[in-house]
Every structure is written in structure tokens, then in C-alpha cells.
Design a protein around this motif. Structure first.
Motif, short mmCIF file in Angstrom:
data_model
loop_
_atom_site.label_atom_id
_atom_site.label_comp_id
_atom_site.label_asym_id
_atom_site.label_seq_id
_atom_site.Cartn_x
_atom_site.Cartn_y
_atom_site.Cartn_z
N GLN A 23 -10.85 18.91 -1.35
CA GLN A 23 -11.12 17.66 -0.64
C GLN A 23 -9.87 16.80 -0.70
OE1 GLN A 23 -14.32 16.98 0.82
NE2 GLN A 23 -14.53 19.17 0.36
N ILE A 24 -9.53 16.18 0.44
CA ILE A 24 -8.31 15.38 0.49
C ILE A 24 -8.59 14.01 1.12
CG2 ILE A 24 -6.74 17.34 0.53
CD1 ILE A 24 -6.47 17.00 3.55
N GLU A 25 -7.73 13.05 0.77
CA GLU A 25 -7.78 11.71 1.34
C GLU A 25 -6.35 11.25 1.63
OE1 GLU A 25 -9.80 9.05 -1.25
OE2 GLU A 25 -11.72 10.11 -1.17
N PHE A 26 -6.19 10.49 2.70
CA PHE A 26 -4.87 9.94 3.02
C PHE A 26 -4.48 8.89 1.99
CE2 PHE A 26 -2.38 6.54 5.06
CZ PHE A 26 -1.23 7.26 5.37
N ASN A 27 -3.22 8.95 1.56
CA ASN A 27 -2.71 7.99 0.59
C ASN A 27 -1.62 7.11 1.20
OD1 ASN A 27 -0.79 6.96 -1.48
ND2 ASN A 27 -2.17 7.94 -2.94
N ASN A 28 -0.57 7.73 1.76
CA ASN A 28 0.54 6.94 2.29
C ASN A 28 1.42 7.81 3.18
OD1 ASN A 28 2.12 4.70 2.71
ND2 ASN A 28 3.17 4.77 0.74
N LEU A 29 2.23 7.17 4.01
CA LEU A 29 3.17 7.85 4.89
C LEU A 29 4.42 7.00 5.00
CD1 LEU A 29 3.42 10.35 6.85
CD2 LEU A 29 2.73 8.78 8.68
N ILE A 30 5.59 7.61 4.73
CA ILE A 30 6.86 6.88 4.73
C ILE A 30 7.86 7.62 5.60
CG2 ILE A 30 8.78 6.07 3.32
CD1 ILE A 30 6.84 5.95 0.95
N PHE A 31 8.55 6.89 6.49
CA PHE A 31 9.62 7.46 7.28
C PHE A 31 10.95 6.95 6.74
CE2 PHE A 31 12.41 7.15 11.16
CZ PHE A 31 12.70 8.50 11.23
N LYS A 32 11.84 7.88 6.37
CA LYS A 32 13.16 7.54 5.85
C LYS A 32 14.23 8.03 6.80
CE LYS A 32 12.18 7.19 0.90
NZ LYS A 32 12.60 7.63 -0.47
N GLU A 33 14.93 7.10 7.43
CA GLU A 33 15.98 7.45 8.40
C GLU A 33 17.33 7.47 7.69
OE1 GLU A 33 17.65 5.95 12.77
OE2 GLU A 33 16.18 4.76 11.66
N VAL A 34 18.06 8.56 7.88
CA VAL A 34 19.38 8.70 7.25
C VAL A 34 20.40 7.83 7.96
CG1 VAL A 34 21.25 10.30 6.73
CG2 VAL A 34 18.88 10.99 6.36
N GLY A 35 20.38 7.84 9.30
CA GLY A 35 21.29 6.98 10.04
C GLY A 35 22.09 7.69 11.09
#
Length: 242
Positions: free
Chosen positions: A31-43
Motif C-alpha cells: 500500500q502506498i501514499e503520496f508524500n512529496n514531489l520535488i523538481f531540481k533544475e541543474v541550469g
């Protein structure tokens, strides 16, 4: 344009309840639940950015995870489960792998044509010294991975449409999938027990912003245990690569 992407998986924490506590009762299907989502742009335009997904998980018998190079088969109960990436097939004569020549000579086999997306998902072009030697038929093994990530793009009417990377990036620039593997989480698979924790799963690509620009996107995610039991499917909130 050449596609560049990859995956990075890490386990934030995984806790098996010890004998001093009353273990929680979870179903054997994860069983799973959403926790977080992060986008990291290098540049840099050609540099790979990261889209990092965090999901909380729990599983009743703790049989979660695959070793990075695990490609063999295992007998689990009454089932045989294989973790290889592809299945190839022997032709009718039994002297070679099933090829595109077999498709031409035996139309009753109903093999797909060498057109997208099948040119990436079902045909393997064999080259030697950059010269095509053969084209072999294969079928992808869905059990090769244990985490499945699909991208959906918001349409003008507010609905979301599945984004098929294999159709958008056609042969010979066949994409890799954003499906992947997370490692074995239990300390001892031979001793089933409840397991819970947070999984950190990073998808790496130089094309996130180029491909999706200012589009609104969401992800759908499932995981799978070693017995191939699928979890519930979860969705991320809508987001943009900004």
C-alpha cells in the motif's frame, strides 16, 4: 534530438517491527501514499535535471525490492516469477530466434510491424560494425521493474492524457522508461514481516523542461512486490516544471 534520462533510487527509511512490539497487521499487497514531489533544475540546457518522488509504503510480509542486477527466475509458492528485461522466442524451425523474416514469411503469427511504438517495444535491431545483421522479436517483461511511473498532460478541456514516450521518441532514438527498481528493503526475505517506510525515487532527464515546457503534468504511480502483487495506484498533484 537525443533523449537523456536515468533513475536514482534511495530508501528514506524502512522499519520492520521487532519482537518487542505487537506488529501492525498490513495486507501482503503493498500500500502506498503520496508524500512529496520535488523538481531540481541543474541550469544548463544539456544537463540532466531531477524529478524526485517521495512515497510512503507499507507491506504485510515485507517482500519488497529487487537487486539492481537481478534477472533470474524464482519459484515463489506455486508461481515462477522472472525478473529479466525481455523475452525472446524461438522460431518454428527451432534453429533461431524469432525475427522479422519470420514475420514476413508467416503472417499468421500476427507480429507487429516495425512502426512506432513497436519499433522500440518489440523489435531489437542487431548490428555488427554498425551494419544491421538481424531484427529479432521480443516482449518486454513487466516484472523487470517494481515501480511504475506514468506521465499525464493536462488538455484544454481539463482532462489529462497519457504521455507515451515510446510514441513521441521513435526509433532509432528509443527512450528508456521512467519505470525502475528500488532495492530490497527487508533485512531477511526468508523471515516475512510487516514493513513500512518512505521511498525516495529520482527520475533524471535533460528533457523535462524541453518536452513539457509550460504544460501542466501529473504522475500516476504503483509499486510491485516480489510476488508481483501490485499496490494501489496513486496520483501526484498537478505541477509544472518551473
Amino acid at each position: 534530438m537525443k533523449s537523456i534520462w536515468g533513475l536514482f533510487i534511495a530508501v528514506g527509511f524502512a522499519l520492520a517491527m521487532g519482537s518487542c512490539f505487537d506488529p501492525p497487521e498490513y495486507p501482503n499487497e503493498p500500500q502506498i501514499e503520496f508524500n512529496n514531489l520535488i523538481f531540481k533544475e541543474v541550469g544548463g540546457v544539456a544537463e540532466a535535471d531531477s524529478l524526485i518522488l517521495f512515497i510512503d509504503f507499507r507491506d504485510g510480509d515485507g517482500d519488497l525490492g529487487l537487486n539492481p542486477n537481478e534477472t533470474g527466475c524464482q519459484i515463489i509458492g506455486e508461481d515462477t516469477v522472472c525478473y529479466n528485461n525481455r523475452f525472446y522466442f524461438i522460431n518454428r524451425e527451432g534453429n533461431s530466434f524469432l525475427s522479422y523474416e519470420d514475420k514476413r514469411n508467416n503472417p499468421e503469427l500476427n507480429l507487429p510491424d516495425f512502426v512506432p511504438p513497436f519499433s522500440c517495444t518489440n523489435w531489437d535491431v542487431i548490428r555488427e560494425n554498425n551494419i544491421v545483421q538481424d531484427t529479432l522479436y521480443f516482449e518486454l517483461n513487466q516484472n523487470h521493474y517494481n515501480i511504475f511511473v506514468d506521465f499525464y498532460v493536462k488538455q484544454p478541456d481539463g482532462s489529462f492524457k497519457f504521455f507515451n514516450f515510446f510514441e513521441e521518441f521513435q526509433y532509432p532514438n528509443c527512450p528508456t522508461t521512467f519505470d525502475g527498481r528500488f532495492p530490497i528493503l527487508s533485512k531477511n526475505l526468508s523471515q516475512p514481516g510487516p514493513l513500512e517506510g518512505t521511498l525516495r525515487y529520482a527520475m533524471v532527464s535533460s528533457l523535462f523542461k524541453l518536452q513539457f515546457s509550460i504544460k501542466t503534468v501529473k504522475l500516476k504511480i504503483q509499486i510491485q512486490d516480489r510476488r508481483t502483487n501490485l499496490s494501489n495506484e496513486i496520483e501526484t498533484p498537478e505541477f509544472r516544471f518551473e
